[in-house]
Enzyme design. Structure first.
Site, PDB file in Angstrom:
ATOM      1  N   GLU A 185     -46.169  -9.010  -7.323  1.00 33.29           N
ATOM      2  CA  GLU A 185     -45.277  -9.878  -7.478  1.00 33.29           C
ATOM      3  C   GLU A 185     -45.557 -10.904  -6.378  1.00 33.29           C
ATOM      4  O   GLU A 185     -45.161 -12.081  -6.432  1.00 33.29           O
ATOM      5  CB  GLU A 185     -43.920  -9.369  -7.501  1.00 33.29           C
ATOM      6  CG  GLU A 185     -43.350  -8.630  -8.785  1.00 33.29           C
ATOM      7  CD  GLU A 185     -43.890  -7.332  -8.697  1.00 33.29           C
ATOM      8  OE1 GLU A 185     -43.980  -6.771  -7.669  1.00 33.29           O
ATOM      9  OE2 GLU A 185     -44.009  -6.845  -9.924  1.00 33.29           O
ATOM     10  N   HIS A 228     -44.438 -12.563   9.529  1.00 31.69           N
ATOM     11  CA  HIS A 228     -45.482 -11.476   9.121  1.00 31.69           C
ATOM     12  C   HIS A 228     -46.215 -11.032  10.203  1.00 31.69           C
ATOM     13  O   HIS A 228     -46.573  -9.928  10.281  1.00 31.69           O
ATOM     14  CB  HIS A 228     -46.237 -11.863   7.922  1.00 31.69           C
ATOM     15  CG  HIS A 228     -45.512 -12.339   6.732  1.00 31.69           C
ATOM     16  ND1 HIS A 228     -44.634 -11.415   6.290  1.00 31.69           N
ATOM     17  CD2 HIS A 228     -45.542 -13.750   5.736  1.00 31.69           C
ATOM     18  CE1 HIS A 228     -44.063 -12.069   5.244  1.00 31.69           C
ATOM     19  NE2 HIS A 228     -44.825 -13.270   4.814  1.00 31.69           N
ATOM     20  N   ASP A 237     -39.438  -4.975   4.807  1.00 29.41           N
ATOM     21  CA  ASP A 237     -38.772  -6.262   4.433  1.00 29.41           C
ATOM     22  C   ASP A 237     -38.042  -6.953   5.516  1.00 29.41           C
ATOM     23  O   ASP A 237     -37.491  -6.352   6.479  1.00 29.41           O
ATOM     24  CB  ASP A 237     -37.829  -5.786   3.443  1.00 29.41           C
ATOM     25  CG  ASP A 237     -37.279  -6.978   2.428  1.00 29.41           C
ATOM     26  OD1 ASP A 237     -37.952  -7.891   2.413  1.00 29.41           O
ATOM     27  OD2 ASP A 237     -36.462  -6.825   1.733  1.00 29.41           O
ATOM     28  N   SER A 260     -47.360  -6.908  -2.591  1.00 29.34           N
ATOM     29  CA  SER A 260     -47.001  -6.411  -4.037  1.00 29.34           C
ATOM     30  C   SER A 260     -47.492  -7.247  -5.028  1.00 29.34           C
ATOM     31  O   SER A 260     -48.065  -8.589  -4.575  1.00 29.34           O
ATOM     32  CB  SER A 260     -45.547  -6.366  -4.263  1.00 29.34           C
ATOM     33  OG  SER A 260     -45.310  -7.771  -4.350  1.00 29.34           O
ATOM     34  N   LEU A 262     -53.465  11.340  10.478  1.00 24.04           N
ATOM     35  CA  LEU A 262     -52.409  10.789   9.496  1.00 24.04           C
ATOM     36  C   LEU A 262     -53.068  10.048   8.525  1.00 24.04           C
ATOM     37  O   LEU A 262     -54.191   9.478   8.652  1.00 24.04           O
ATOM     38  CB  LEU A 262     -51.762   9.701  10.500  1.00 24.04           C
ATOM     39  CG  LEU A 262     -50.481   9.164   9.611  1.00 24.04           C
ATOM     40  CD1 LEU A 262     -49.390   8.890  10.830  1.00 24.04           C
ATOM     41  CD2 LEU A 262     -50.923   7.629   9.173  1.00 24.04           C
TER      42      LEU A 262
HETATM   43  C1  FPP Z   1     -41.524  -8.434   3.380  1.00 26.68           C
HETATM   44  O1  FPP Z   1     -40.760  -9.680   3.869  1.00 26.68           O
HETATM   45  C2  FPP Z   1     -42.966  -8.497   3.763  1.00 26.68           C
HETATM   46  C3  FPP Z   1     -44.147  -8.697   3.208  1.00 26.68           C
HETATM   47  C4  FPP Z   1     -44.256  -9.156   1.671  1.00 26.68           C
HETATM   48  C5  FPP Z   1     -45.378  -8.543   3.754  1.00 26.68           C
HETATM   49  C6  FPP Z   1     -45.476  -7.529   4.915  1.00 26.68           C
HETATM   50  C7  FPP Z   1     -46.923  -7.463   5.482  1.00 26.68           C
HETATM   51  C8  FPP Z   1     -46.859  -7.212   6.758  1.00 26.68           C
HETATM   52  C9  FPP Z   1     -45.999  -6.863   7.760  1.00 26.68           C
HETATM   53  C10 FPP Z   1     -48.256  -7.440   7.498  1.00 26.68           C
HETATM   54  C11 FPP Z   1     -49.541  -6.804   6.771  1.00 26.68           C
HETATM   55  C12 FPP Z   1     -49.748  -5.713   6.933  1.00 26.68           C
HETATM   56  C13 FPP Z   1     -51.057  -4.855   6.973  1.00 26.68           C
HETATM   57  C14 FPP Z   1     -51.268  -3.593   6.627  1.00 26.68           C
HETATM   58  C15 FPP Z   1     -52.210  -5.823   7.279  1.00 26.68           C
HETATM   59  P1  FPP Z   1     -40.485 -10.890   3.090  1.00 26.68           P
HETATM   60  O2  FPP Z   1     -41.381 -11.924   3.638  1.00 26.68           O
HETATM   61  O3  FPP Z   1     -40.229 -10.671   1.722  1.00 26.68           O
HETATM   62  O4  FPP Z   1     -39.081 -11.331   3.973  1.00 26.68           O
HETATM   63  P2  FPP Z   1     -37.739 -11.936   3.359  1.00 26.68           P
HETATM   64  O5  FPP Z   1     -37.463 -10.972   2.295  1.00 26.68           O
HETATM   65  O6  FPP Z   1     -36.922 -11.851   4.707  1.00 26.68           O
HETATM   66  O7  FPP Z   1     -38.185 -13.112   2.963  1.00 26.68           O
END
Ligand code: FPP
Length: 242
Positions: free
Chosen positions: A68, A38, A21, A66, A132
């Site tokens: 959501e 991201h 997050d 997710s 892993l």
């Molecule tokens: C949450 O941060 C993060 C996500 C919803 C996406 C996570 C995805 C990646 C790190 C890359 C993809 C991974 C793979 C395996 C290809 P947020 O956007 O909710 O951050 P915020 O709460 O600060 O807005």
């Protein structure tokens, strides 16, 4: 430098799960678009994955998209799908070489046919790797997973008297993985957010105050130290850790 920065604890959790997050806030603080956050997150994921292999973690589950997250702006959703495709295209060979077995948890059928095909190919290619297991939660929700499990049991005609914890486990997307010992949620948010809600019933949780793009091997090692200092009791009074 304190002890946690230098060496690993003797007790390493078998299964670590991570809610990555804070990408959006990391980007906002730098006046960058959310997708830049991201992309920076992917870079950290690459390093954390390498460290997890090196530290002897056997299962790593990451919450990447997710059920959501479909509600986010379509540009961000498209961007995240492109990132997944990119990661498979660029990183698969390296992951395979390093003995990483890729698995998907969630509803694969919600992805585009091309992306589904890439994910299936990656799973097939790496299925015999043993160092892993990387569970990628994509189009995943904990409640949805439980609904999926109940539907599966009904479809298979399971007798209600036979439904117990082992049976539910067998119908979850994570049926091939043990429950997570440690769940890490970055960014300082103290929420479960529909992640592994069945499996994490007795997990230890840590909440580093670090946005995901700032989380790396050192922070992972610190979380492992945090875990090693905990006494896991599983609802009883004396069970030692591990
Ligand atoms: C949450 O941060 C993060 C996500 C919803 C996406 C996570 C995805 C990646 C790190 C890359 C993809 C991974 C793979 C395996 C290809 P947020 O956007 O909710 O951050 P915020 O709460 O600060 O807005």
């Amino acid at each position: 430098m304190d002890q946690s920065e230098q060496k690993l604890p003797d007790i390493i959790p078998t299964h670590v799960a991570i809610i990555m997050d804070g990408n959006g806030r990391w980007a906002r603080e730098r006046h960058l678009p959310r997708l830049a956050g991201h992309r920076a997150g992917v870079e950290k994921l690459r390093r954390v994955l390498r460290a997890a292999v090196e530290f002897g973690i056997r299962y790593l589950t990451i919450y990447a998209f997710s059920t959501e997250n479909w509600e986010r702006p379509s540009r961000e959703v498209r961007g995240l799908m492109n990132i997944l495709e990119d990661v498979i295209d660029r990183e698969l060979a390296e992951m395979h070489k390093n003995g990483v077995q890729l698995r998907h948890i969630g509803r694969l059928e919600g992805l585009s046919p091309e992306l589904q095909e890439k994910v299936r190919h990656a799973i097939e290619l790496t299925k015999d790797n043993k160092r892993l297991v990387l569970n990628v939660a994509w189009n995943y929700g904990g409640r949805d997973e439980i609904i999926h499990a109940i539907q599966g049991m009904i479809d298979d005609g399971v007798d209600s008297a036979d439904v117990d914890e082992d049976m539910v486990h067998r119908y979850l997307f994570t049926s091939e993985s043990p429950d997570p010992d440690l769940v890490i949620r970055t960014s300082g948010e103290l929420r479960v957010s529909n992640f592994l809600i069945w499996q994490s019933a007795y997990s230890e949780w840590v909440f580093p105050d670090t946005y995901w793009p700032d989380f790396g091997p050192d922070q992972l090692r610190e979380a492992l130290w945090d875990y090693a200092r905990r006494e896991r009791r599983f609802g009883t009074v004396t069970a030692p850790i591990a």
